[in-house]
Scaffold this active site. Structure first.
Site, PDB file in Angstrom:
ATOM      1  N   ASP A  76      31.511  46.438  47.320  1.00  0.00           N
ATOM      2  CA  ASP A  76      29.910  46.788  47.089  1.00  0.00           C
ATOM      3  C   ASP A  76      29.181  45.470  46.616  1.00  0.00           C
ATOM      4  O   ASP A  76      28.027  45.544  46.201  1.00  0.00           O
ATOM      5  CB  ASP A  76      29.398  47.950  46.737  1.00  0.00           C
ATOM      6  CG  ASP A  76      28.146  48.550  47.189  1.00  0.00           C
ATOM      7  OD1 ASP A  76      27.497  49.187  46.708  1.00  0.00           O
ATOM      8  OD2 ASP A  76      27.341  47.730  48.262  1.00  0.00           O
ATOM      9  N   LYS A  95      28.405  40.018  49.993  1.00  0.00           N
ATOM     10  CA  LYS A  95      29.335  40.489  51.471  1.00  0.00           C
ATOM     11  C   LYS A  95      30.376  39.561  51.668  1.00  0.00           C
ATOM     12  O   LYS A  95      31.102  39.621  52.272  1.00  0.00           O
ATOM     13  CB  LYS A  95      28.104  40.680  52.252  1.00  0.00           C
ATOM     14  CG  LYS A  95      27.031  41.685  51.832  1.00  0.00           C
ATOM     15  CD  LYS A  95      27.709  42.945  51.355  1.00  0.00           C
ATOM     16  CE  LYS A  95      26.905  43.642  50.441  1.00  0.00           C
ATOM     17  NZ  LYS A  95      27.400  44.742  49.376  1.00  0.00           N
ATOM     18  N   ASP A 103      31.375  49.077  51.698  1.00  0.00           N
ATOM     19  CA  ASP A 103      29.831  49.158  52.019  1.00  0.00           C
ATOM     20  C   ASP A 103      29.648  48.082  52.829  1.00  0.00           C
ATOM     21  O   ASP A 103      29.823  46.949  52.661  1.00  0.00           O
ATOM     22  CB  ASP A 103      29.152  49.536  50.643  1.00  0.00           C
ATOM     23  CG  ASP A 103      27.874  50.059  51.113  1.00  0.00           C
ATOM     24  OD1 ASP A 103      26.870  49.954  50.342  1.00  0.00           O
ATOM     25  OD2 ASP A 103      27.607  50.704  52.168  1.00  0.00           O
ATOM     26  N   ASN A 104      28.296  48.550  53.559  1.00  0.00           N
ATOM     27  CA  ASN A 104      27.604  47.365  54.393  1.00  0.00           C
ATOM     28  C   ASN A 104      28.137  46.501  55.250  1.00  0.00           C
ATOM     29  O   ASN A 104      27.792  45.402  55.501  1.00  0.00           O
ATOM     30  CB  ASN A 104      26.945  46.308  53.309  1.00  0.00           C
ATOM     31  CG  ASN A 104      26.351  47.063  52.196  1.00  0.00           C
ATOM     32  OD1 ASN A 104      26.628  46.992  50.915  1.00  0.00           O
ATOM     33  ND2 ASN A 104      25.252  47.894  52.602  1.00  0.00           N
ATOM     34  N   GLU A 128      21.124  52.617  53.141  1.00  0.00           N
ATOM     35  CA  GLU A 128      20.631  53.602  52.294  1.00  0.00           C
ATOM     36  C   GLU A 128      19.124  53.679  52.408  1.00  0.00           C
ATOM     37  O   GLU A 128      18.521  52.709  52.922  1.00  0.00           O
ATOM     38  CB  GLU A 128      20.858  53.059  50.996  1.00  0.00           C
ATOM     39  CG  GLU A 128      20.529  51.811  50.499  1.00  0.00           C
ATOM     40  CD  GLU A 128      21.762  50.756  50.687  1.00  0.00           C
ATOM     41  OE1 GLU A 128      22.590  51.203  51.369  1.00  0.00           O
ATOM     42  OE2 GLU A 128      21.984  49.711  50.021  1.00  0.00           O
TER      43      GLU A 128
HETATM   44  C1  LIG Z   1      25.605  42.313  46.153  1.00  0.00           C
HETATM   45  C2  LIG Z   1      24.664  43.343  45.649  1.00  0.00           C
HETATM   46  C3  LIG Z   1      25.379  44.614  44.647  1.00  0.00           C
HETATM   47  C4  LIG Z   1      25.617  44.078  43.157  1.00  0.00           C
HETATM   48  O1  LIG Z   1      26.794  43.303  42.969  1.00  0.00           O
HETATM   49  C5  LIG Z   1      26.559  42.174  42.250  1.00  0.00           C
HETATM   50  N1  LIG Z   1      27.596  41.232  42.545  1.00  0.00           N
HETATM   51  C6  LIG Z   1      27.620  40.103  43.681  1.00  0.00           C
HETATM   52  N2  LIG Z   1      28.525  39.365  43.604  1.00  0.00           N
HETATM   53  C7  LIG Z   1      29.381  39.774  42.611  1.00  0.00           C
HETATM   54  C8  LIG Z   1      30.903  39.321  41.954  1.00  0.00           C
HETATM   55  N3  LIG Z   1      31.328  38.277  42.792  1.00  0.00           N
HETATM   56  N4  LIG Z   1      31.192  40.177  41.057  1.00  0.00           N
HETATM   57  C9  LIG Z   1      30.634  41.087  40.552  1.00  0.00           C
HETATM   58  N5  LIG Z   1      29.480  41.604  40.979  1.00  0.00           N
HETATM   59  C10 LIG Z   1      28.853  40.988  42.091  1.00  0.00           C
HETATM   60  C11 LIG Z   1      25.262  41.520  42.234  1.00  0.00           C
HETATM   61  O2  LIG Z   1      24.831  41.166  41.145  1.00  0.00           O
HETATM   62  C12 LIG Z   1      24.541  42.879  42.677  1.00  0.00           C
HETATM   63  O3  LIG Z   1      24.077  43.685  41.623  1.00  0.00           O
HETATM   64  N6  LIG Z   1      24.437  44.236  46.665  1.00  0.00           N
HETATM   65  C13 LIG Z   1      23.944  43.813  47.924  1.00  0.00           C
HETATM   66  O4  LIG Z   1      23.432  42.750  47.989  1.00  0.00           O
HETATM   67  C14 LIG Z   1      23.317  44.821  48.909  1.00  0.00           C
HETATM   68  C15 LIG Z   1      22.252  44.553  49.720  1.00  0.00           C
HETATM   69  C16 LIG Z   1      21.827  45.546  50.676  1.00  0.00           C
HETATM   70  C17 LIG Z   1      20.850  45.003  51.335  1.00  0.00           C
HETATM   71  C18 LIG Z   1      20.511  45.449  52.910  1.00  0.00           C
HETATM   72  C19 LIG Z   1      19.517  45.180  53.728  1.00  0.00           C
HETATM   73  C20 LIG Z   1      18.681  44.043  53.303  1.00  0.00           C
HETATM   74  F1  LIG Z   1      17.346  44.135  53.791  1.00  0.00           F
HETATM   75  C21 LIG Z   1      18.753  43.837  51.898  1.00  0.00           C
HETATM   76  C22 LIG Z   1      19.552  44.146  50.965  1.00  0.00           C
HETATM   77  C23 LIG Z   1      22.412  46.689  50.745  1.00  0.00           C
HETATM   78  C24 LIG Z   1      23.429  47.052  49.995  1.00  0.00           C
HETATM   79  O5  LIG Z   1      24.084  48.201  50.292  1.00  0.00           O
HETATM   80  C25 LIG Z   1      23.830  46.034  49.290  1.00  0.00           C
HETATM   81  O6  LIG Z   1      25.023  46.612  48.405  1.00  0.00           O
HETATM   82 MG   LIG Z   2      25.826  48.226  49.332  1.00  0.00          MG
END
Ligand SMILES: C[C@H](C[C@H]1O[C@@H](n2cnc3c(N)ncnc32)[C@H](O)[C@@H]1O)NC(=O)c1cc(-c2ccc(F)cc2)cc(O)c1O
Ligand SMILES: [Mg+2]
Length: 214
Positions: A141, A144, A169-170, A199
């Protein structure tokens, strides 16, 4: 100074959820996201699919990539067997700080190990650092465009065993086209798409469940 959305989400949990009651934490976040501000938690609709996969796998060891505010870590941890544990990786230290407090409010610190850092850096170190052999379930998650490289990295690091389940997810919105192409065409996986919605919206999204065949 202006608060952030994760800070406002945490305040809603502390106001509306009961300490030590994980399901009330999940409900408080879903209500906040439906009534006040959208946030990128897996949410209630896809969350039910996540719950059914966790219950079916009954995992002793779970890896989550992308904690955000801790919603799915709490949701998964609620359903783990007695000695089951989840390791969740979060890149952004501010998000990790909020997630730690959400996890504490749910009373799940013993079951959830939150690690701050990038998945690409941590995946090669997990075996030695946390004494994990392989994961029964991985919930993807995070960014992407990291789903595919991190899946290949988990394969290379021997973190998957025959029967390990990847749940992503996604896969439609925002979308993970390279991951889907790989996982659906690889002879090493058997995949299944669970159609749902982004969501808290009516936009199509879904979860891809894949079994690693070894
Ligand atoms: C990426 C994020 C979720 C978190 O992931 C952490 N992260 C990142 N890369 C790494 C790594 N390499 N290692 C560890 N953590 C890591 C980050 O700091 C965020 O806190 N999730 C999303 O961007 C996300 C976006 C949407 C979304 C959908 C439609 C829209 F119009 C706008 C946004 C829906 C979702 O369901 C998501 O999940
Ligand atoms: Mg997600």
């Amino acid at each position: 100074t202006q608060s952030t959305r994760p800070q406002r989400l945490l305040a809603a949990v502390q106001k509306n959820a009961t300490r030590g009651d994980p399901r009330s934490v999940v409900l408080a976040i879903d209500q906040f996201c439906r009534q006040k501000e959208w946030a990128m938690n897996v949410g209630d609709e896809k969350g039910c699919i996540l719950d059914s996969v966790v219950s079916e796998v009954n995992p002793g060891a779970v890896l989550e990539l992308g904690t955000y505010c801790g919603y799915s870590a709490v949701r998964i941890a609620c359903l783990l067997p007695p000695h089951g544990k989840i390791i969740t990786l979060e890149f952004n230290p501010d998000n990790a700080a909020i997630a730690r407090q959400v996890i504490a409010w749910a009373g799940l610190e013993e079951k959830i190990q939150l690690v701050v850092g990038a998945s690409g850096d941590w995946i090669p170190k997990i075996k030695e650092q946390f004494g994990v052999k392989t994961f029964d379930l991985v919930f993807l998650d995070h960014w992407k465009d990291r789903y595919l490289p991190d899946t290949k990295l988990m394969e290379e690091c021997g973190l998957l065993r025959e029967g390990s389940i990847l749940l992503a997810d996604n896969v439609i919105c925002p979308g993970t086209p390279d991951y889907l192409e790989y996982i659906r065409n690889s002879p090493r996986y058997k995949s299944q798409y669970f159609k749902s919605h982004l969501e808290y919206t009516k936009v199509e999204d879904g979860l891809e469940k894949s079994v690693f065949l070894g």
